[in-house]
Design an enzyme around this catalytic site. Sequence first.
Site, PDB file in Angstrom:
ATOM      1  N   ASP A   1     -11.526  10.363   9.174  1.00 55.27           N
ATOM      2  CA  ASP A   1     -11.234   9.979   7.970  1.00 55.27           C
ATOM      3  C   ASP A   1     -11.618   8.391   7.594  1.00 55.27           C
ATOM      4  OD1 ASP A   1     -10.667  10.199   5.108  1.00 55.27           O
ATOM      5  OD2 ASP A   1      -8.586   9.807   5.488  1.00 55.27           O
TER       6      ASP A   1
ATOM      7  N   LYS B   1       5.336   0.851   7.728  1.00 48.97           N
ATOM      8  CA  LYS B   1       5.150   2.171   7.004  1.00 48.97           C
ATOM      9  C   LYS B   1       6.320   3.133   6.983  1.00 48.97           C
ATOM     10  CE  LYS B   1       1.709   5.652   5.713  1.00 48.97           C
ATOM     11  NZ  LYS B   1       0.336   6.045   5.770  1.00 48.97           N
TER      12      LYS B   1
ATOM     13  N   GLY C   1       0.918  -1.194   0.121  1.00 51.12           N
ATOM     14  CA  GLY C   1       0.075  -0.075  -0.119  1.00 51.12           C
ATOM     15  C   GLY C   1       0.940   1.268   0.113  1.00 51.12           C
TER      16      GLY C   1
ATOM     17  N   VAL D   1       3.692   1.475   2.544  1.00 52.09           N
ATOM     18  CA  VAL D   1       3.516   0.388   3.161  1.00 52.09           C
ATOM     19  C   VAL D   1       4.020  -0.922   2.669  1.00 52.09           C
ATOM     20  CG1 VAL D   1       1.867  -0.927   4.882  1.00 52.09           C
ATOM     21  CG2 VAL D   1       1.558   1.454   4.255  1.00 52.09           C
TER      22      VAL D   1
ATOM     23  N   GLY E   1       3.726   7.844   2.906  1.00 54.66           N
ATOM     24  CA  GLY E   1       4.516   6.744   3.122  1.00 54.66           C
ATOM     25  C   GLY E   1       3.909   5.847   2.233  1.00 54.66           C
TER      26      GLY E   1
ATOM     27  N   GLY F   1       0.597   5.861   0.269  1.00 54.87           N
ATOM     28  CA  GLY F   1      -0.261   7.209   0.286  1.00 54.87           C
ATOM     29  C   GLY F   1       0.762   8.268   0.169  1.00 54.87           C
TER      30      GLY F   1
END
Length: 349
Positions: free
Chosen positions: A169, A76, A54, A61, A59, A56
């Site tokens: 969120d 992360k 993953g 992951v 960062g 974002g």
Amino acid sequence: MAAAIPPRFEKSEAVPSCRPGGIPPEFSSSCLGRRAMWRKECRIGNYALERVIGYGELGIVYRARSRKSGETVAVKVLRPHLGGNAGAEELFLRGPIIASQIRHEHVVGVREMGTAGGRLYYVMEFVGGRPLQHALHQNGMPMAARLRLLADVARGVHHLHGRGVVHNDLKPSNILMTADGVPKITDFESATLRAPQGHRDARMGEGFLCGTPPYMAPESLRGAKAAFDPRRDVYALGVIAYRMVTGVLPYVAPDLIALMRMKEMEPPPMALWNVQVEARLESTIRRALMPVPAERWGSAMEFAKAVEGYLKSAKLEDASAFTSAHSIKKHRLLSLARLRQTIDRAACL
């Protein structure tokens, strides 16, 4: 001012350049998949990085393995170009610092934080499943299973509120599913805290937006100055619930201004997208989506109990298939096609 790293988070060795030419591991989907290309094992601190799972804005992951215990974890790492950026580092650390103080079966646990080669990282439990958003695209998931997931998430959110944390969120991509189907809330970078009396969390200031617009409460979208208010998360739970039951978001708009105006009104009837929705379930979800905070469920636990109460009274069977907006649309198109065929036949008589 950047958040200070707690004393227990010790510094470790620098992150190596794992590929010829010094290309960092985040530019590869598999850190150790092609061992012949690596000069040495990709690692950060006491963890061997295996592959990217993953990413974002702040960062990346990785699935990783502890070099001490052999345990599989998620790590992360702050993106390289953000190293030394005080604002980015503070935001990156905010989530794990908050999450490390929370222990709950429906919250992803944070194990430790540290620095390596000037880059921040933190270690989380490895969930192993996929985000809830993937489950939402599976038409075969029964309605009862979806509602049980929703109630579990709401109970996890209620625990956060009890610890003085508003997530801000909540959305399907921030809810991870274990292999056994247990939902776990993650990503606390946008969270706000219950500040001591006479103080205010900087993220609650007027004009400060936290979250993802389709899931944000109307007052959050307006940037309204507010005290610690868990009902903002209750609204997000309502949006998630609406999408879990119908397959679509309650509000879709071309821009933020239009979305703000739409959220001042009640959402479209859920039966437009799913004819199987009963009145009691719809009223339960619509109450979470009320534009005025005082008219919503008073807490995430109230919402969870309302969903669980509906499950008991409705006696939904796990075998009953969920009908999504996509399948309903397909059914409507098929019905229209058959109607046209009937009209054409009648015209030929």
